[in-house]
Design a protein around this motif. Structure first.
Motif, mmCIF file in Angstrom:
data_model
loop_
_atom_site.group_PDB
_atom_site.id
_atom_site.type_symbol
_atom_site.label_atom_id
_atom_site.label_comp_id
_atom_site.label_asym_id
_atom_site.label_seq_id
_atom_site.Cartn_x
_atom_site.Cartn_y
_atom_site.Cartn_z
ATOM 1 N N THR A 216 0.831 -1.201 0.000
ATOM 2 C CA THR A 216 0.000 0.000 0.000
ATOM 3 C C THR A 216 0.866 1.252 0.000
ATOM 4 O O THR A 216 0.585 2.220 -0.727
ATOM 5 C CB THR A 216 -0.943 -0.008 1.221
ATOM 6 O OG1 THR A 216 -1.798 -1.148 1.120
ATOM 7 C CG2 THR A 216 -1.779 1.256 1.296
ATOM 8 N N ILE A 217 1.922 1.239 0.786
ATOM 9 C CA ILE A 217 2.847 2.374 0.820
ATOM 10 C C ILE A 217 3.583 2.482 -0.514
ATOM 11 O O ILE A 217 3.702 3.565 -1.086
ATOM 12 C CB ILE A 217 3.856 2.203 1.977
ATOM 13 C CG1 ILE A 217 3.141 2.353 3.324
ATOM 14 C CG2 ILE A 217 5.012 3.196 1.855
ATOM 15 C CD1 ILE A 217 3.972 1.901 4.509
ATOM 16 N N ASP B 288 2.059 4.054 -3.905
ATOM 17 C CA ASP B 288 1.767 5.484 -3.904
ATOM 18 C C ASP B 288 3.098 6.249 -3.919
ATOM 19 O O ASP B 288 3.871 6.152 -2.962
ATOM 20 C CB ASP B 288 0.953 5.839 -2.661
ATOM 21 C CG ASP B 288 0.571 7.300 -2.608
ATOM 22 O OD1 ASP B 288 1.467 8.160 -2.727
ATOM 23 O OD2 ASP B 288 -0.624 7.593 -2.439
ATOM 24 N N SER C 100 4.087 9.292 -3.356
ATOM 25 C CA SER C 100 4.415 10.173 -2.230
ATOM 26 C C SER C 100 4.680 9.373 -0.959
ATOM 27 O O SER C 100 5.590 9.688 -0.196
ATOM 28 C CB SER C 100 3.331 11.228 -2.011
ATOM 29 O OG SER C 100 2.086 10.626 -1.801
ATOM 30 N N GLU C 101 3.910 8.319 -0.743
ATOM 31 C CA GLU C 101 4.136 7.451 0.420
ATOM 32 C C GLU C 101 5.475 6.723 0.284
ATOM 33 O O GLU C 101 6.210 6.563 1.255
ATOM 34 C CB GLU C 101 3.004 6.432 0.570
ATOM 35 C CG GLU C 101 1.672 7.037 0.944
ATOM 36 C CD GLU C 101 1.652 7.536 2.379
ATOM 37 O OE1 GLU C 101 2.259 6.885 3.255
ATOM 38 O OE2 GLU C 101 1.014 8.578 2.615
ATOM 39 N N ARG C 102 5.778 6.291 -0.923
ATOM 40 C CA ARG C 102 7.039 5.593 -1.178
ATOM 41 C C ARG C 102 8.213 6.534 -0.922
ATOM 42 O O ARG C 102 9.217 6.144 -0.322
ATOM 43 C CB ARG C 102 7.054 5.061 -2.606
ATOM 44 C CG ARG C 102 8.232 4.183 -2.922
ATOM 45 C CD ARG C 102 8.139 3.561 -4.306
ATOM 46 N NE ARG C 102 7.963 4.531 -5.360
ATOM 47 C CZ ARG C 102 6.894 4.583 -6.166
ATOM 48 N NH1 ARG C 102 5.925 3.698 -6.075
ATOM 49 N NH2 ARG C 102 6.804 5.503 -7.105
ATOM 50 N N PHE D 126 8.290 9.023 1.120
ATOM 51 C CA PHE D 126 8.381 9.173 2.573
ATOM 52 C C PHE D 126 9.088 7.961 3.184
ATOM 53 O O PHE D 126 9.941 8.108 4.059
ATOM 54 C CB PHE D 126 6.981 9.359 3.182
ATOM 55 C CG PHE D 126 6.999 9.528 4.665
ATOM 56 C CD1 PHE D 126 7.439 10.714 5.239
ATOM 57 C CD2 PHE D 126 6.594 8.497 5.500
ATOM 58 C CE1 PHE D 126 7.466 10.869 6.623
ATOM 59 C CE2 PHE D 126 6.617 8.648 6.880
ATOM 60 C CZ PHE D 126 7.053 9.836 7.441
ATOM 61 N N LEU D 127 8.753 6.759 2.709
ATOM 62 C CA LEU D 127 9.403 5.545 3.199
ATOM 63 C C LEU D 127 10.899 5.583 2.895
ATOM 64 O O LEU D 127 11.719 5.232 3.749
ATOM 65 C CB LEU D 127 8.767 4.295 2.595
ATOM 66 C CG LEU D 127 9.417 2.959 2.973
ATOM 67 C CD1 LEU D 127 9.363 2.726 4.478
ATOM 68 C CD2 LEU D 127 8.744 1.810 2.236
#
Length: 148
Positions: free
Chosen positions: A7-8, A11, A13-15, A17-18
């Motif tokens: 799920t991260i 996406d 933007s989430e990726r 951030f990770l």
């Protein structure tokens, strides 16, 4: 679990951030590339390496992911403009050759310039607007990381 990672990862933007969190924890992008190399997984996505190490899931290559998306006619059936389809297939080819780095949020403008799509205005026209272009870009990534 692996679904939370997926799920991260799907996406941009989430990726991103990770990746920042991993960098802060001492696992920068170069470390992740070295890890792929140590595992003889240069043709795989970093997602697959992380999922394999953390959750013992089978690794796939980027080529396998791209073939699965290209073979799914439903992914492209929603687009009536052939330029839009060609652009998405171009993005897939860049992902296959260069990896997840090509799927960043900040890469879409460069990808438009490198493809045969034309200008950003041409891209917006092919997809019916900027929001639809971004949605298609994100949807493509969801399909790349979908469980098969």
């Amino acid at each position: 679990d692996v679904e939370q990672l997926r799920t991260i990862w799907k996406d941009p933007s989430e990726r991103a951030f990770l990746f920042t969190e991993l960098e802060n924890a001492g696992f920068g992008y170069n470390n992740l590339k070295d890890l792929k190399s140590m595992m003889n997984a240069e043709g795989s996505d970093i997602f697959d390496v992380l999922a394999y190490l953390s959750f013992n899931t089978p690794m796939k290559t980027r080529k396998e992911r791209v073939l699965r998306v290209n073979d799914n006619e439903q992914v492209f059936a929603v687009y009536s403009n052939f330029k839009a389809i060609d652009f998405l297939k171009f993005v897939l080819s860049r992902y296959e050759s260069d990896g997840v780095e090509e799927l960043g949020e900040d890469k879409i403008g460069d990808l438009i310039k490198l493809s045969n799509l034309g200008s950003i205005q041409d891209a917006k026209n092919a997809f019916g607007g900027l929001a639809q272009l971004k949605e298609a870009y994100y949807q493509l990534q969801e399909n790349i990381y979908k469980v098969s």
